[in-house]
Design an enzyme around this catalytic site. Sequence first.
Site, PDB file in Angstrom:
ATOM      1  N   ARG A  28      18.528  -9.691 -58.846  1.00 19.53           N
ATOM      2  CA  ARG A  28      17.931 -10.951 -58.398  1.00 19.53           C
ATOM      3  C   ARG A  28      16.731 -10.661 -57.509  1.00 19.53           C
ATOM      4  O   ARG A  28      16.784  -9.773 -56.651  1.00 19.53           O
ATOM      5  CB  ARG A  28      18.966 -11.797 -57.668  1.00 19.53           C
ATOM      6  CG  ARG A  28      20.048 -12.318 -58.603  1.00 19.53           C
ATOM      7  CD  ARG A  28      21.092 -13.164 -57.882  1.00 19.53           C
ATOM      8  NE  ARG A  28      22.056 -13.654 -58.855  1.00 19.53           N
ATOM      9  CZ  ARG A  28      23.154 -12.977 -59.226  1.00 19.53           C
ATOM     10  NH1 ARG A  28      23.430 -11.808 -58.695  1.00 19.53           N
ATOM     11  NH2 ARG A  28      23.969 -13.492 -60.128  1.00 19.53           N
ATOM     12  N   LYS A  55      24.402 -13.186 -54.206  1.00 21.78           N
ATOM     13  CA  LYS A  55      24.671 -14.582 -54.579  1.00 21.78           C
ATOM     14  C   LYS A  55      26.171 -14.867 -54.621  1.00 21.78           C
ATOM     15  O   LYS A  55      26.631 -15.908 -54.183  1.00 21.78           O
ATOM     16  CB  LYS A  55      24.031 -14.877 -55.935  1.00 21.78           C
ATOM     17  CG  LYS A  55      24.281 -16.281 -56.442  1.00 21.78           C
ATOM     18  CD  LYS A  55      23.644 -16.501 -57.791  1.00 21.78           C
ATOM     19  CE  LYS A  55      23.955 -17.885 -58.329  1.00 21.78           C
ATOM     20  NZ  LYS A  55      23.361 -18.079 -59.658  1.00 21.78           N
ATOM     21  N   HIS A 116      12.503 -13.410 -61.867  1.00 26.01           N
ATOM     22  CA  HIS A 116      13.865 -13.574 -62.366  1.00 26.01           C
ATOM     23  C   HIS A 116      13.942 -13.300 -63.862  1.00 26.01           C
ATOM     24  O   HIS A 116      14.985 -12.914 -64.390  1.00 26.01           O
ATOM     25  CB  HIS A 116      14.381 -14.989 -62.052  1.00 26.01           C
ATOM     26  CG  HIS A 116      15.863 -15.097 -62.113  1.00 26.01           C
ATOM     27  ND1 HIS A 116      16.538 -15.406 -63.266  1.00 26.01           N
ATOM     28  CD2 HIS A 116      16.804 -14.911 -61.170  1.00 26.01           C
ATOM     29  CE1 HIS A 116      17.832 -15.415 -63.032  1.00 26.01           C
ATOM     30  NE2 HIS A 116      18.026 -15.118 -61.759  1.00 26.01           N
ATOM     31  N   ARG A 119      15.521 -10.156 -65.470  1.00 19.88           N
ATOM     32  CA  ARG A 119      16.967 -10.126 -65.710  1.00 19.88           C
ATOM     33  C   ARG A 119      17.276 -10.563 -67.140  1.00 19.88           C
ATOM     34  O   ARG A 119      18.064  -9.932 -67.846  1.00 19.88           O
ATOM     35  CB  ARG A 119      17.698 -11.033 -64.716  1.00 19.88           C
ATOM     36  CG  ARG A 119      17.643 -10.526 -63.299  1.00 19.88           C
ATOM     37  CD  ARG A 119      18.182 -11.510 -62.281  1.00 19.88           C
ATOM     38  NE  ARG A 119      19.549 -11.934 -62.485  1.00 19.88           N
ATOM     39  CZ  ARG A 119      20.646 -11.227 -62.189  1.00 19.88           C
ATOM     40  NH1 ARG A 119      20.503 -10.013 -61.682  1.00 19.88           N
ATOM     41  NH2 ARG A 119      21.852 -11.709 -62.386  1.00 19.88           N
ATOM     42  N   HIS A 143      27.377 -10.108 -62.646  1.00 17.76           N
ATOM     43  CA  HIS A 143      28.074 -11.299 -63.140  1.00 17.76           C
ATOM     44  C   HIS A 143      29.566 -11.030 -63.191  1.00 17.76           C
ATOM     45  O   HIS A 143      29.991  -9.919 -63.487  1.00 17.76           O
ATOM     46  CB  HIS A 143      27.603 -11.665 -64.546  1.00 17.76           C
ATOM     47  CG  HIS A 143      26.211 -12.188 -64.588  1.00 17.76           C
ATOM     48  ND1 HIS A 143      25.490 -12.265 -65.747  1.00 17.76           N
ATOM     49  CD2 HIS A 143      25.398 -12.665 -63.609  1.00 17.76           C
ATOM     50  CE1 HIS A 143      24.293 -12.765 -65.489  1.00 17.76           C
ATOM     51  NE2 HIS A 143      24.211 -13.016 -64.203  1.00 17.76           N
ATOM     52  N   TYR A 153      42.008  -9.745 -63.429  1.00 17.02           N
ATOM     53  CA  TYR A 153      42.659  -8.489 -63.783  1.00 17.02           C
ATOM     54  C   TYR A 153      41.690  -7.367 -64.140  1.00 17.02           C
ATOM     55  O   TYR A 153      41.998  -6.200 -63.936  1.00 17.02           O
ATOM     56  CB  TYR A 153      43.634  -8.723 -64.942  1.00 17.02           C
ATOM     57  CG  TYR A 153      44.842  -9.502 -64.501  1.00 17.02           C
ATOM     58  CD1 TYR A 153      45.887  -8.875 -63.836  1.00 17.02           C
ATOM     59  CD2 TYR A 153      44.923 -10.868 -64.728  1.00 17.02           C
ATOM     60  CE1 TYR A 153      46.991  -9.590 -63.410  1.00 17.02           C
ATOM     61  CE2 TYR A 153      46.031 -11.593 -64.308  1.00 17.02           C
ATOM     62  CZ  TYR A 153      47.054 -10.947 -63.643  1.00 17.02           C
ATOM     63  OH  TYR A 153      48.141 -11.664 -63.217  1.00 17.02           O
TER      64      TYR A 153
END
Length: 182
Positions: A28, A55, A116, A119, A143, A153
Amino acid sequence: MERWYFIDTRGHASTNAALRLSPHLFQRPGEIRAMKWVDVNLDEAVWTIPAGETKMRREHRVPLSRQSVAIIQSMKGVSDYSEFVFPSYNPNKPLSENAVNGALKRIGYGGVMTAHGFRTTASSLLNESNLWNPDAIERALAHQDSNAIRAAYNRTAYWDERVRMMQWWSDEIDNLKLLNGV
């Protein structure tokens, strides 16, 4: 000629270096511009973004390619007086939010590319290459899995694959520069 990689030597050193680093790291823009020396380990080639500065409020580790290390090292003599790798004209503050986007506009990419956008470009091309686990790409972008149960998990960092992927990606960027005569 790929102008996005052009270095405007008349511009601010921090802006030029942050612009050069952005496509390599595809993090970012706010995290890149606020990168601190204390969070970068050039010997181990890793940048650890503290949880409070991400973020998602989770610590994020970013493997650094040889090219990324060289760009960051190029700031050593420029920003040693600051806690920030990319200080603004005021060494007590990081680059402004609009520094890299402004540089992109000055080199002719206004309305075409944003900080941005690196990305999106990296994610798209890494996925299209079919060389990398999509989960490793998502982890590289910081992410989390959208499936809450799976996210709870699966805490795999895919670190070794991400190290290889980041170096491959930087080499691809270098290949694009060569193809375009930059």
